[in-house]
Write a protein that holds these residues in place. Structure first.
Motif, PDB file in Angstrom:
ATOM      1  N   GLY A  57       0.700  -1.277  -0.399  1.00  0.00           N
ATOM      2  CA  GLY A  57      -0.428   0.219   0.070  1.00  0.00           C
ATOM      3  C   GLY A  57       0.866   1.495  -0.235  1.00  0.00           C
ATOM      4  O   GLY A  57       0.770   2.388  -0.679  1.00  0.00           O
ATOM      5  N   ARG A  58       2.161   1.371   0.396  1.00  0.00           N
ATOM      6  CA  ARG A  58       2.757   2.605   1.190  1.00  0.00           C
ATOM      7  C   ARG A  58       3.460   2.536  -0.857  1.00  0.00           C
ATOM      8  O   ARG A  58       3.829   3.653  -0.925  1.00  0.00           O
ATOM      9  N   ILE A  59       3.617   1.471  -0.852  1.00  0.00           N
ATOM     10  CA  ILE A  59       4.358   1.824  -2.633  1.00  0.00           C
ATOM     11  C   ILE A  59       3.445   2.192  -3.737  1.00  0.00           C
ATOM     12  O   ILE A  59       3.863   3.087  -4.007  1.00  0.00           O
ATOM     13  N   ALA A  60       2.236   1.526  -3.738  1.00  0.00           N
ATOM     14  CA  ALA A  60       1.301   2.023  -4.104  1.00  0.00           C
ATOM     15  C   ALA A  60       0.350   3.567  -4.192  1.00  0.00           C
ATOM     16  O   ALA A  60       0.364   4.177  -5.111  1.00  0.00           O
ATOM     17  N   LEU A  61       0.586   4.352  -2.829  1.00  0.00           N
ATOM     18  CA  LEU A  61       0.336   4.995  -2.563  1.00  0.00           C
ATOM     19  C   LEU A  61       1.423   6.561  -3.090  1.00  0.00           C
ATOM     20  O   LEU A  61       1.558   7.323  -3.156  1.00  0.00           O
ATOM     21  N   ILE A  62       3.313   5.988  -3.449  1.00  0.00           N
ATOM     22  CA  ILE A  62       4.014   6.780  -3.606  1.00  0.00           C
ATOM     23  C   ILE A  62       4.029   7.041  -4.686  1.00  0.00           C
ATOM     24  O   ILE A  62       4.496   8.017  -5.332  1.00  0.00           O
ATOM     25  N   GLU A  63       3.655   5.729  -5.704  1.00  0.00           N
ATOM     26  CA  GLU A  63       3.132   6.132  -7.286  1.00  0.00           C
ATOM     27  C   GLU A  63       2.098   6.507  -7.266  1.00  0.00           C
ATOM     28  O   GLU A  63       1.551   7.776  -8.553  1.00  0.00           O
ATOM     29  N   GLN A  64       1.094   6.570  -6.820  1.00  0.00           N
ATOM     30  CA  GLN A  64       0.046   7.810  -7.483  1.00  0.00           C
ATOM     31  C   GLN A  64       0.946   8.879  -6.934  1.00  0.00           C
ATOM     32  O   GLN A  64       0.121  10.310  -7.419  1.00  0.00           O
ATOM     33  N   GLY A  65       0.742   9.176  -5.510  1.00  0.00           N
ATOM     34  CA  GLY A  65       0.891  10.877  -5.255  1.00  0.00           C
ATOM     35  C   GLY A  65       1.782  11.809  -5.804  1.00  0.00           C
ATOM     36  O   GLY A  65       2.423  12.803  -6.037  1.00  0.00           O
ATOM     37  N   ALA A  66       3.275  10.731  -6.131  1.00  0.00           N
ATOM     38  CA  ALA A  66       4.158  11.389  -6.823  1.00  0.00           C
ATOM     39  C   ALA A  66       3.569  11.675  -8.610  1.00  0.00           C
ATOM     40  O   ALA A  66       4.643  13.013  -9.058  1.00  0.00           O
ATOM     41  N   LYS A  67       3.138  11.013  -8.663  1.00  0.00           N
ATOM     42  CA  LYS A  67       1.951  11.328  -9.958  1.00  0.00           C
ATOM     43  C   LYS A  67       1.502  12.606 -10.062  1.00  0.00           C
ATOM     44  O   LYS A  67       1.564  13.666 -10.877  1.00  0.00           O
ATOM     45  N   ARG A  68       0.904  12.832  -8.878  1.00  0.00           N
ATOM     46  CA  ARG A  68       0.127  14.264  -8.462  1.00  0.00           C
ATOM     47  C   ARG A  68       0.834  15.264  -8.538  1.00  0.00           C
ATOM     48  O   ARG A  68       0.643  16.143  -9.204  1.00  0.00           O
ATOM     49  N   LEU A  69       2.070  14.766  -7.640  1.00  0.00           N
ATOM     50  CA  LEU A  69       3.222  15.677  -7.302  1.00  0.00           C
ATOM     51  C   LEU A  69       3.743  15.990  -8.352  1.00  0.00           C
ATOM     52  O   LEU A  69       4.704  17.810  -8.284  1.00  0.00           O
ATOM     53  N   GLY A  70       3.847  15.316  -9.382  1.00  0.00           N
ATOM     54  CA  GLY A  70       4.926  15.694 -11.056  1.00  0.00           C
ATOM     55  C   GLY A  70       6.463  15.402 -10.428  1.00  0.00           C
ATOM     56  O   GLY A  70       7.084  16.311 -10.210  1.00  0.00           O
ATOM     57  N   VAL A  71       6.470  14.440  -8.828  1.00  0.00           N
ATOM     58  CA  VAL A  71       7.705  14.052  -8.620  1.00  0.00           C
ATOM     59  C   VAL A  71       8.553  12.654  -8.800  1.00  0.00           C
ATOM     60  O   VAL A  71       6.962  11.974  -9.507  1.00  0.00           O
ATOM     61  N   ASP A  72       9.059  12.579  -8.939  1.00  0.00           N
ATOM     62  CA  ASP A  72      10.456  10.976  -9.625  1.00  0.00           C
ATOM     63  C   ASP A  72       9.209  10.580  -7.334  1.00  0.00           C
ATOM     64  O   ASP A  72       9.720  11.081  -6.560  1.00  0.00           O
ATOM     65  N   PRO A  73       8.534   8.916  -8.039  1.00  0.00           N
ATOM     66  CA  PRO A  73       8.903   8.206  -6.355  1.00  0.00           C
ATOM     67  C   PRO A  73       9.741   8.890  -5.376  1.00  0.00           C
ATOM     68  O   PRO A  73       9.484   8.344  -4.347  1.00  0.00           O
ATOM     69  N   SER A  74      10.982   8.454  -5.751  1.00  0.00           N
ATOM     70  CA  SER A  74      11.891   8.328  -4.342  1.00  0.00           C
ATOM     71  C   SER A  74      12.138   9.510  -3.470  1.00  0.00           C
ATOM     72  O   SER A  74      12.666   9.268  -2.794  1.00  0.00           O
ATOM     73  N   ALA A  75      11.317  10.825  -4.100  1.00  0.00           N
ATOM     74  CA  ALA A  75      11.012  11.750  -4.039  1.00  0.00           C
ATOM     75  C   ALA A  75      10.571  11.907  -2.832  1.00  0.00           C
ATOM     76  O   ALA A  75      10.076  12.389  -1.530  1.00  0.00           O
ATOM     77  N   CYS A  76       9.404  11.155  -2.565  1.00  0.00           N
ATOM     78  CA  CYS A  76       8.555  10.988  -1.532  1.00  0.00           C
ATOM     79  C   CYS A  76       7.987   9.725  -0.062  1.00  0.00           C
ATOM     80  O   CYS A  76       9.076   8.636  -0.904  1.00  0.00           O
ATOM     81  N   GLY A 112      -0.795   9.013   7.309  1.00  0.00           N
ATOM     82  CA  GLY A 112      -1.899   9.061   6.155  1.00  0.00           C
ATOM     83  C   GLY A 112      -2.052  10.568   5.321  1.00  0.00           C
ATOM     84  O   GLY A 112      -2.517  10.577   4.802  1.00  0.00           O
ATOM     85  N   THR A 113      -0.189  10.459   5.186  1.00  0.00           N
ATOM     86  CA  THR A 113      -0.218  11.496   3.945  1.00  0.00           C
ATOM     87  C   THR A 113       1.047  11.433   2.921  1.00  0.00           C
ATOM     88  O   THR A 113       2.213  10.555   3.725  1.00  0.00           O
ATOM     89  N   VAL A 114       1.215  11.408   1.766  1.00  0.00           N
ATOM     90  CA  VAL A 114       2.509  11.365   0.668  1.00  0.00           C
ATOM     91  C   VAL A 114       3.164  12.587   1.355  1.00  0.00           C
ATOM     92  O   VAL A 114       2.791  13.629   0.238  1.00  0.00           O
ATOM     93  N   VAL A 115       4.332  12.797   1.233  1.00  0.00           N
ATOM     94  CA  VAL A 115       4.879  13.746   1.468  1.00  0.00           C
ATOM     95  C   VAL A 115       6.341  13.940   0.354  1.00  0.00           C
ATOM     96  O   VAL A 115       7.107  12.604   0.616  1.00  0.00           O
ATOM     97  N   ALA A 116       6.083  15.162   0.239  1.00  0.00           N
ATOM     98  CA  ALA A 116       7.728  15.268  -1.543  1.00  0.00           C
ATOM     99  C   ALA A 116       7.890  16.622  -0.883  1.00  0.00           C
ATOM    100  O   ALA A 116       7.158  17.806  -1.296  1.00  0.00           O
ATOM    101  N   GLY A 117       9.040  16.719  -0.461  1.00  0.00           N
ATOM    102  CA  GLY A 117       8.901  18.168  -0.146  1.00  0.00           C
ATOM    103  C   GLY A 117       8.899  18.970   0.717  1.00  0.00           C
ATOM    104  O   GLY A 117       7.769  18.508   2.031  1.00  0.00           O
ATOM    105  N   GLY A 118       7.871  20.304   0.260  1.00  0.00           N
ATOM    106  CA  GLY A 118       7.134  21.043   1.484  1.00  0.00           C
ATOM    107  C   GLY A 118       5.447  20.465   0.564  1.00  0.00           C
ATOM    108  O   GLY A 118       4.625  21.257   1.311  1.00  0.00           O
ATOM    109  N   ALA A 119       5.762  19.997  -0.695  1.00  0.00           N
ATOM    110  CA  ALA A 119       3.629  19.270  -1.143  1.00  0.00           C
ATOM    111  C   ALA A 119       3.506  18.137  -0.232  1.00  0.00           C
ATOM    112  O   ALA A 119       4.253  17.412   0.023  1.00  0.00           O
ATOM    113  N   SER A 120       1.912  17.831  -0.325  1.00  0.00           N
ATOM    114  CA  SER A 120       1.329  16.996   0.350  1.00  0.00           C
ATOM    115  C   SER A 120       0.376  16.552  -0.011  1.00  0.00           C
ATOM    116  O   SER A 120      -0.362  17.315  -0.334  1.00  0.00           O
ATOM    117  N   LEU A 121      -0.174  15.135   0.026  1.00  0.00           N
ATOM    118  CA  LEU A 121      -1.328  14.607  -0.549  1.00  0.00           C
ATOM    119  C   LEU A 121      -1.690  13.548   0.733  1.00  0.00           C
ATOM    120  O   LEU A 121      -1.109  12.890   0.830  1.00  0.00           O
TER     121      LEU A 121
END
Length: 768
Positions: free
Chosen positions: A141-160, A165-174
């Motif tokens: 689930g964590r992997i799948a969430l990161i994959e979807q979150g990365a697409k929405r945030l426009g970043v590489d999954p490795s940055a997430c 309960g939140t997918v975080v990439a730098g200062g952005a989150s979902l």
């Protein structure tokens, strides 16, 4: 009618009072610490009382959980809840790996469905079996969430990363809910893919091993939780059975219900025709209400031809066991790495031999067995609490003459299981009655019915022998155990072959195949066929080790005294982890050295060797839990005072130390150990019945006397910190208390007891 009572007003039950009270004081209940929301948690449409999942798109990378658009993580639990908070323990495994917000996690106890695989709650298996599965489901689930979150945030999954309960990439989150609301196809993981997923190191866990609130406390405390006995549907009738004089082989010759017809609400009596052979000779008394069914059943007269065991007594069963043990070729020989015990005993400088026995033990769970059954839309529904749904489904299919796919077991909380509800035989008569009457039937057994229909822990007889060399070293050991076998009666397909090619019930000999280094070793498991015929042997909390460890650990103390060694030092010497006792990955890393450590810690913690008042002493016993393949290392020291004139035994304190690997739920673990230990104390000094004329003698709590609250001793419980594989805690402590008490009695007054329950008369006799 009481003065001032409104005849049109609904009757206020205790449960209704609790619900009304909470409804009138939601603020108070929230202040009491119910984080899930009182209105949702009290939903009476949900058997467990937990809120239903939200409608809308769901994020479901595996079948074990789903995330809805509000961010709720609903975790599917196939284990039965009977007071042990199993849902909380398992949910935190998955939620930790997933990175969920614990305040947005809920548990859903699911109904039967082939997709869940084996549904069983017993053997202390739940956490042990579920930990790798749920850890990897959370990782998926964590992997799948990161994959979807990365697409929405426009970043590489490795940055997430995922946290709370939140997918975080730098200062952005979902949030999880925002990702779920997308409704886009989610990556699904196959079983093979899940198996290969790595899980977090212990240092990164945030829920496992940490204090959190149990998820099912609100419905259990506010009266909204639904147990099997609460199940009801419109138009149902009630049933109480007439229990035949023998468990097996009884036949109904005739039924006289003339007196019962005077009971208002009595409908009739039904002789069951059971193709599965589960309830031979049963007559169901049907009424419009349960009180009417109780009264009518007392008035119905049944003429039976009993089965062949109608004259069997406890002594007959035990004498037969002793005769079987005396036959050198009887039973199955376990593969213990062997050695020639016969040669070792022949060459021995000295030998020791003793026989130990245990009485029949009943479950006496608070909620008597019950079931509601009916057919709806071509599917037969069984509403009941059950510990082993996968076991009773084939039996129901045979009884009803339909495929398993046409039957569903609805899940409810269990008001006490302790192994009784592993055997779901009580669902069969309700289903047969519902089929015959073509209407819903709710069957509830009275306390006396429940005792007579119980699947008791079989009485047992065991013979142990030990050989010693010229220097006092142990050179050989033999352990022969005879008892009724649950697996032989109910699950013969699960019985393995022993070293001599004979099938045996592993649950009825576990514990005898110990971790002590004793030279040549022989363990013989013997089925008591008379016990199997007289009743249906059952699994009771701790199963085989409940009697095998009574004998083993009492005998180890006797062997220590024979060798003129301190009982703790004697055990530590034999727990040397040599050869097959070295242990192995993944479950038994460290082997006997870990058992030695809990012995060492428990003895030190209890003050072993310190002076004590007259007729007061310490006794120690240890075990490795249920099975060698899933060892839970545990030791108990009992502080006991014996009153010589009366023979009364007072347990003043129990000190327990357990090594269960990773402790997932600290509060639940402590509760499991303490509850198991108190059950062991109850069976050691209080519980037990006997068979008379084919039936158990004691059928209610006026004569069957479990532990009372006034008898509870001081308890000191500790755990070994560990990051090893988590194993079971529901049962191991049950097995060590009895022998620890017996050993303490000997140390206090020199009286050796070899039968449980230990009675004052037996103590007085042993002293004399």
């Amino acid at each position: 009618m009481a003065r001032g009572m409104n005849p049109g007003a609904p009757v206020l039950t205790r449960r209704g009072f609790l619900v009304a009270s909470v409804g009138a004081g939601v603020g108070a209940s929230l202040a009491f610490g119910f984080p899930r929301g009182a209105a949702a948690a009290m939903d009476p449409a949900v058997p467990g009382g937990m809120p239903p999942a939200e409608a809308g798109p769901l994020f479901e990378p595996t079948l074990w959980f789903a995330i809805d658009g509000e961010g709720w993580v609903s975790i599917n639990i196939i284990r039965a809840e009977m007071g042990q908070h199993v849902g909380t323990a398992l949910a935190r495994i998955l939620a930790d790996e997933l990175g969920a917000d614990w305040d947005k996690v809920r548990i859903l106890h699911v109904d039967t469905d082939p997709k869940w695989g084996l549904m069983v709650t017993g053997g202390s298996w739940s956490v042990w079996q579920s930990f790798p599965l749920f850890s990897r489901a959370g990782a998926a689930g964590r992997i799948a969430l990161i994959e979807q979150g990365a697409k929405r945030l426009g970043v590489d999954p490795s940055a997430c990363r995922v946290e709370n309960g939140t997918v975080v990439a730098g200062g952005a989150s979902l949030t999880f809910g925002e990702i779920a609301r997308q409704g886009v196809p989610v990556r699904r993981f196959s079983a093979d893919e899940l198996e290969k997923l790595p899980i977090k190191p212990a240092s990164e866990r945030r829920l496992v091993g940490r204090p959190v609130q149990a998820l099912d406390i609100p419905p259990k405390t506010d009266g909204t939780a639904r147990y099997g006995i609460d199940a009801k549907v419109p138009g149902m009738v009630y049933a109480r059975p007439k229990i035949p004089p023998t468990r097996n082989g009884a036949k109904v010759n005739g039924v006289d219900d003339s007196a019962a017809k005077a009971v208002k609400g009595y409908v009739g009596s039904l002789v069951l025709d059971d193709p599965s052979g589960t309830v031979p000779g049963w007559v169901m008394v049907i009424a419009q209400s349960y009180p009417a069914a109780i009264r009518a059943a007392d008035l119905v007269r049944v003429d039976w031809t009993p089965g062949p065991t109608s004259a069997v007594s406890e002594k007959d069963i035990q004498d037969h066991a002793a005769q079987l043990i005396a036959q050198p070729d009887a039973g199955a020989v376990l593969d213990t790495g062997g050695g020639d015990t016969a040669a070792a005993f022949k060459a021995a400088q000295s030998t020791l031999e003793q026989t130990y026995t245990t009485a029949t033990v009943l479950h006496f769970q608070l909620e008597p067995v019950n079931a509601l059954a009916f057919e709806k839309d071509g599917v037969f529904e069984i509403h009941t609490g059950n510990q082993w749904q996968s076991l009773i489904l084939p039996t129901l299919a045979k009884a009803l003459g339909r495929p398993e796919t046409g039957i569903i077991l609805r899940t409810y909380l269990i008001g006490g299981g302790f192994g009784r509800r592993l055997n779901g035989d009580y669902a069969v008569p309700a289903a047969l009655a519902a089929k015959a009457l073509a209407k819903p039937v709710k069957m509830v057994l009275t306390r006396e019915d429940d005792a007579r229909f119980d699947s008791p822990r079989s009485p047992s007889v065991q013979r142990l022998r030990m050989a010693f060399g010229a220097g006092g070293e142990v050179t050989a050991m033999e352990h022969d155990a005879a008892a009724g076998w649950p697996s032989q009666v109910m699950t013969p397909s699960l019985m393995p072959k022993g070293a001599n090619g004979v099938l045996y019930d592993p649950f009825s000999i576990s514990g005898a195949d110990h971790w002590y280094s004793v030279g040549a070793q022989k363990v013989r498991a013997i089925s008591n066929d008379l016990a199997n015929a007289a009743f249906r042997p059952g699994w009771l909390r701790s199963v085989g080790p409940g009697w095998t460890n009574w004998a083993l650990e009492s005998f180890m103390d006797e062997a220590a005294h024979h060798a003129k060694e301190d009982p703790v030092a004697f055990r530590l010497k034999l727990l040397d982890a040599k050869g097959r006792n070295a242990g192995s990955a993944p479950n038994a890393v460290g082997g006997a050295l870990r058992q030695a450590e809990v012995v060492r810690r428990a003895a030190a913690r209890a003050g072993w060797g310190a002076p004590l008042p007259a007729d007061t002493a310490l006794g120690l016993a240890t075990s490795f839990g249920q099975e060698r393949t899933m060892p839970t290392w545990i030791a108990c020291v009992a502080r006991v005072h014996v009153d010589r004139p009366t023979g009364a035994v007072r347990v003043e304190k129990l000190t327990l130390v357990a090594d269960a690997g990773t402790v997932v739920d600290p509060d639940g673990a402590r509760a499991q150990v303490e509850g198991a230990a108190l059950w062991g104390l109850s069976m050691a000094l209080h519980e037990g019945t006997v068979f008379e004329r084919g039936q158990v003698k004691d059928t209610n709590l006026n004569s069957y006397m479990p532990l009372r609250i006034s008898d509870i001793p001081q308890m000191d419980t500790g755990f070994v910190d560990s990051i090893e594989v988590p194993v079971g805690l529901g049962e191991p402590a049950t097995t060590v208390v009895g022998p620890a008490i017996g050993n303490a009695i000997f140390n206090a007054v020199g009286a050796r007891l070899r039968h449980i329950p230990i009675t004052p008369d037996a103590v007085r006799s042993a002293i004399g």
